[in-house]
Each structure stands twice: as structure tokens, then as C-alpha cells.
Design a protein around this motif. Sequence first.
Motif, PDB file in Angstrom:
ATOM      1  N   HIS A  13      -7.049 -54.875  48.090  1.00  0.00           N
ATOM      2  CA  HIS A  13      -7.692 -55.177  46.725  1.00  0.00           C
ATOM      3  C   HIS A  13      -6.932 -54.210  45.482  1.00  0.00           C
ATOM      4  O   HIS A  13      -6.417 -53.282  46.053  1.00  0.00           O
ATOM      5  CB  HIS A  13      -9.209 -54.583  46.662  1.00  0.00           C
ATOM      6  CG  HIS A  13     -10.008 -54.044  45.511  1.00  0.00           C
ATOM      7  ND1 HIS A  13      -9.494 -55.309  44.676  1.00  0.00           N
ATOM      8  CD2 HIS A  13     -10.036 -53.779  44.843  1.00  0.00           C
ATOM      9  CE1 HIS A  13      -9.782 -54.636  43.378  1.00  0.00           C
ATOM     10  NE2 HIS A  13     -10.399 -53.689  43.565  1.00  0.00           N
ATOM     11  N   ALA A  14      -6.477 -54.971  44.666  1.00  0.00           N
ATOM     12  CA  ALA A  14      -5.293 -54.200  43.731  1.00  0.00           C
ATOM     13  C   ALA A  14      -5.748 -54.644  42.187  1.00  0.00           C
ATOM     14  O   ALA A  14      -6.718 -55.926  42.458  1.00  0.00           O
ATOM     15  CB  ALA A  14      -3.230 -54.460  44.120  1.00  0.00           C
ATOM     16  N   LEU A  15      -5.453 -54.105  41.476  1.00  0.00           N
ATOM     17  CA  LEU A  15      -6.124 -53.957  40.099  1.00  0.00           C
ATOM     18  C   LEU A  15      -4.871 -53.923  39.292  1.00  0.00           C
ATOM     19  O   LEU A  15      -3.904 -53.099  39.766  1.00  0.00           O
ATOM     20  CB  LEU A  15      -7.273 -53.440  39.220  1.00  0.00           C
ATOM     21  CG  LEU A  15      -8.165 -52.613  39.682  1.00  0.00           C
ATOM     22  CD1 LEU A  15      -8.853 -52.231  39.166  1.00  0.00           C
ATOM     23  CD2 LEU A  15      -9.261 -54.562  39.021  1.00  0.00           C
ATOM     24  N   ARG A  16      -4.273 -54.657  38.437  1.00  0.00           N
ATOM     25  CA  ARG A  16      -2.950 -54.211  37.385  1.00  0.00           C
ATOM     26  C   ARG A  16      -3.781 -54.871  36.198  1.00  0.00           C
ATOM     27  O   ARG A  16      -4.255 -56.239  35.731  1.00  0.00           O
ATOM     28  CB  ARG A  16      -2.090 -55.520  37.671  1.00  0.00           C
ATOM     29  CG  ARG A  16      -1.162 -55.507  36.992  1.00  0.00           C
ATOM     30  CD  ARG A  16       0.143 -55.821  37.333  1.00  0.00           C
ATOM     31  NE  ARG A  16       1.205 -55.894  36.350  1.00  0.00           N
ATOM     32  CZ  ARG A  16       2.203 -56.740  36.260  1.00  0.00           C
ATOM     33  NH1 ARG A  16       2.531 -57.248  37.063  1.00  0.00           N
ATOM     34  NH2 ARG A  16       3.052 -56.238  35.722  1.00  0.00           N
ATOM     35  N   LEU A  17      -3.626 -53.816  35.147  1.00  0.00           N
ATOM     36  CA  LEU A  17      -4.250 -53.478  33.613  1.00  0.00           C
ATOM     37  C   LEU A  17      -3.202 -53.659  32.422  1.00  0.00           C
ATOM     38  O   LEU A  17      -2.563 -52.683  32.712  1.00  0.00           O
ATOM     39  CB  LEU A  17      -5.427 -53.210  33.191  1.00  0.00           C
ATOM     40  CG  LEU A  17      -5.717 -52.875  32.061  1.00  0.00           C
ATOM     41  CD1 LEU A  17      -6.758 -54.354  32.486  1.00  0.00           C
ATOM     42  CD2 LEU A  17      -6.950 -51.876  31.992  1.00  0.00           C
ATOM     43  N   GLU A  18      -3.172 -54.683  31.567  1.00  0.00           N
ATOM     44  CA  GLU A  18      -1.507 -55.228  30.741  1.00  0.00           C
ATOM     45  C   GLU A  18      -2.531 -54.741  29.653  1.00  0.00           C
ATOM     46  O   GLU A  18      -2.800 -55.308  28.844  1.00  0.00           O
ATOM     47  CB  GLU A  18      -0.936 -56.232  31.829  1.00  0.00           C
ATOM     48  CG  GLU A  18      -0.024 -56.292  31.987  1.00  0.00           C
ATOM     49  CD  GLU A  18       1.177 -57.509  32.454  1.00  0.00           C
ATOM     50  OE1 GLU A  18       1.023 -58.643  32.043  1.00  0.00           O
ATOM     51  OE2 GLU A  18      -0.192 -58.363  33.802  1.00  0.00           O
TER      52      GLU A  18
END
Length: 94
Positions: A13-18
Motif C-alpha cells: 500500500h502506498a499513497l502519492r499526492l501531487e
Amino acid sequence: MMYGENSPQAVQHALRLEGREQLTVSGVEDVGRFDETGIVMTTSAGTLIVTGSNLHIGQLSLEGGELHVDGRIDSLAYEDEPARGGGFFSRLFG
């Protein structure tokens, strides 16, 4: 039988918020609810609730466990166990 042939594979699980406009989530197992103000999904790390406005799912791949969201993202929250009387999801979507 080969090792791992019928074993469930845990997707990391990973999140990437730009900025606050683009979110990529990996490890997604299911999307429980979606509208322009919120998305509730089950991930390998628990239930993830995304709130905002003008939210759109740009791409969803449950086989790969990846979800792309566009729109204004106001908050990201995890809910592991529902509280008595309903959890955050119940309060959010009534």
C-alpha cells in the motif's frame, strides 16, 4: 503444486499526492462507495476515506491494485474498525 500458486498476494500500500489535485493509491482491494465528494476504498492497510470536491476516478485497476483520483482532495483518513453507531463512512454518507 508450486509455492504461492493459490496464495493471496499482499499488494504493498502506498499513497502519492501531487498538490491537492492528483492522488494515486496502490494496494486497493475494493471501492465501496464513490461520488464527487468522497471515495471509500478497502486497501491492504485498512479502509481509506478520501474527501474533497469534484473527485473523479481517472483509472482503476483492481488486478494491479491501483486507483488514480483527480479533483480537489481535502482529506485522507483511515478507519480500521467502525465505531459504535457507525463509523466515519456512515457519518460522511449518511
